[in-house]
Design a protein around this motif. Structure first.
Motif, PDB file in Angstrom:
ATOM      1  N   PHE A  15      -0.198  -1.353   2.893  1.00  0.00           N
ATOM      2  CA  PHE A  15       0.492  -1.557   1.052  1.00  0.00           C
ATOM      3  C   PHE A  15       2.524  -2.390   0.500  1.00  0.00           C
ATOM      4  O   PHE A  15       2.554  -1.667  -0.040  1.00  0.00           O
ATOM      5  CB  PHE A  15      -0.324  -0.588   0.773  1.00  0.00           C
ATOM      6  N   ASN A  16       3.145  -2.213   2.264  1.00  0.00           N
ATOM      7  CA  ASN A  16       4.614  -1.785   2.390  1.00  0.00           C
ATOM      8  C   ASN A  16       5.222  -3.053   0.801  1.00  0.00           C
ATOM      9  O   ASN A  16       4.338  -4.449   0.796  1.00  0.00           O
ATOM     10  CB  ASN A  16       5.233  -3.125   3.497  1.00  0.00           C
ATOM     11  N   GLY A  17       5.533  -2.304  -0.019  1.00  0.00           N
ATOM     12  CA  GLY A  17       6.477  -3.040  -1.289  1.00  0.00           C
ATOM     13  C   GLY A  17       4.855  -3.447  -1.967  1.00  0.00           C
ATOM     14  O   GLY A  17       5.521  -3.821  -3.204  1.00  0.00           O
ATOM     15  N   CYS A  18       4.231  -2.671  -1.914  1.00  0.00           N
ATOM     16  CA  CYS A  18       2.680  -3.178  -3.218  1.00  0.00           C
ATOM     17  C   CYS A  18       2.615  -1.938  -3.875  1.00  0.00           C
ATOM     18  O   CYS A  18       3.317  -0.868  -3.749  1.00  0.00           O
ATOM     19  CB  CYS A  18       1.276  -2.821  -2.288  1.00  0.00           C
ATOM     20  N   GLU A  19       2.495  -2.181  -5.533  1.00  0.00           N
ATOM     21  CA  GLU A  19       3.040  -2.125  -6.759  1.00  0.00           C
ATOM     22  C   GLU A  19       1.350  -1.299  -6.606  1.00  0.00           C
ATOM     23  O   GLU A  19       0.624  -0.333  -7.347  1.00  0.00           O
ATOM     24  CB  GLU A  19       3.171  -2.407  -7.852  1.00  0.00           C
ATOM     25  N   THR A  20       0.534  -2.777  -6.794  1.00  0.00           N
ATOM     26  CA  THR A  20      -1.123  -2.571  -7.412  1.00  0.00           C
ATOM     27  C   THR A  20      -1.552  -3.027  -6.280  1.00  0.00           C
ATOM     28  O   THR A  20      -1.984  -3.650  -4.922  1.00  0.00           O
ATOM     29  CB  THR A  20      -0.825  -3.482  -8.769  1.00  0.00           C
TER      30      THR A  20
END
Ligand code: F3S
Length: 277
Positions: free
Chosen positions: A247-252
């Motif tokens: 999920f690195n750098g993920c917002e959703t």
């Protein structure tokens, strides 16, 4: 991170019914399921721990109660159970049961039955039994076009999870050949709705998780759909296969799950993600 869970994630109505029936009947020894109740190891192992094992055939087992899964079975299984004094707990999905009735009734009226489906799938094998093994099982229009169909009247039905487009192509072929047939739409919308929602959700999120067993055909299909929309799609069996760097750098994050994925797996993944924050 914002997590969006597909409303259609997880068990369909027919699978939930079958799993509930199996878990509410673990109190008597010598209870078996005819084939794995669903293609999910979390569920089948939990049942095994309670003493309920899957069998592929009735011979060689001391069976007192037999649970029929949502795919349904041919009439021989009911007949053999009756002969052997085995109690049958029937979780055949009502939508599959309907196909059995159509096939049985049209076969009795002298129709040839064409079934759009996968010949190796247990649902199709069960359906075929209701026409005494005489169904013409065809995977697509191309295969149909290579067949020498017999003279007479035809009924066309399909495996509940089959794609409508494939059946439409088969219908177009029959129309083009001026072959008279009756068509009964037996495709279940649960699969289509799950796939459509997964397609929409995977376009909206930064990372998409598809939860389910690699043995589950509908989980694999969901993953294909999501991966076509989002390169950052992962197919995992549960929280144990997830790592934070996914999920690195993920917002959703979007989550969907195959029809045979239990809620406990979805909850475990949600817990894992919540603890990351
Ligand atoms: Fe029944 Fe449709 Fe599920 S046929 S088993 S509700 S996919």
């Amino acid at each position: 991170m914002k997590v969006m869970i597909a409303e259609t994630a997880g068990f369909c109505f027919g699978v939930k019914r079958a799993v509930d029936l199996a878990f509410s009947n673990t109190n008597e020894a010598n209870t078996f399921t005819y084939g794995p109740i669903i293609h999910n190891e979390v569920v089948t192992q939990a049942l095994e721990q309670k003493g309920v094992y899957a069998i592929d055939e009735m011979e060689g087992h001391d069976i007192k109660r037999l649970i029929i899964r949502s795919h349904g079975v041919s009439p021989e299984v009911y007949d053999q159970s009756k002969e052997k004094g085995i109690e049958v707990l029937d979780a055949t999905c009502p939508y599959v049961r309907k196909i059995h009735c159509y096939v049985r009734d049209y076969d009795a009226k002298g129709y040839h039955i064409i079934v759009a489906g996968n010949v190796a799938h247990p649902e199709i094998q069960g359906i075929n039994g209701w026409a005494h093994g005489k169904c013409i099982i065809v995977k697509d229009a191309e295969e149909l076009s290579q067949m020498a169909l017999p003279e007479g009247k035809f009924l066309l039905v399909a495996q509940t999870t089959y794609k409508k487009e494939v059946v439409d192509q088969m219908r177009a072929y029959l129309d083009k050949q001026h072959i008279e047939y009756e068509y009964i739409n037996t495709i279940c919308n649960a699969t289509k709705e799950r796939q459509e929602e997964a397609a929409l959700l995977s376009q909206k999120v930064d990372c998409m998780l598809v939860l389910g067993s690699p043995k589950s055909a509908n989980t694999k299909k969901l993953f294909e759909i999501c991966a076509a929309n989002s390169k950052r799609s992962f197919c995992v069996q549960g929280a144990q296969e997830i790592t934070a760097d996914m999920f690195n750098g993920c917002e959703t994050i979007g989550i969907t799950a195959g029809a045979s994925t239990p809620q406990i797996v979805i909850d475990g993944v949600l817990d894992f993600i919540n603890k990351l924050e």
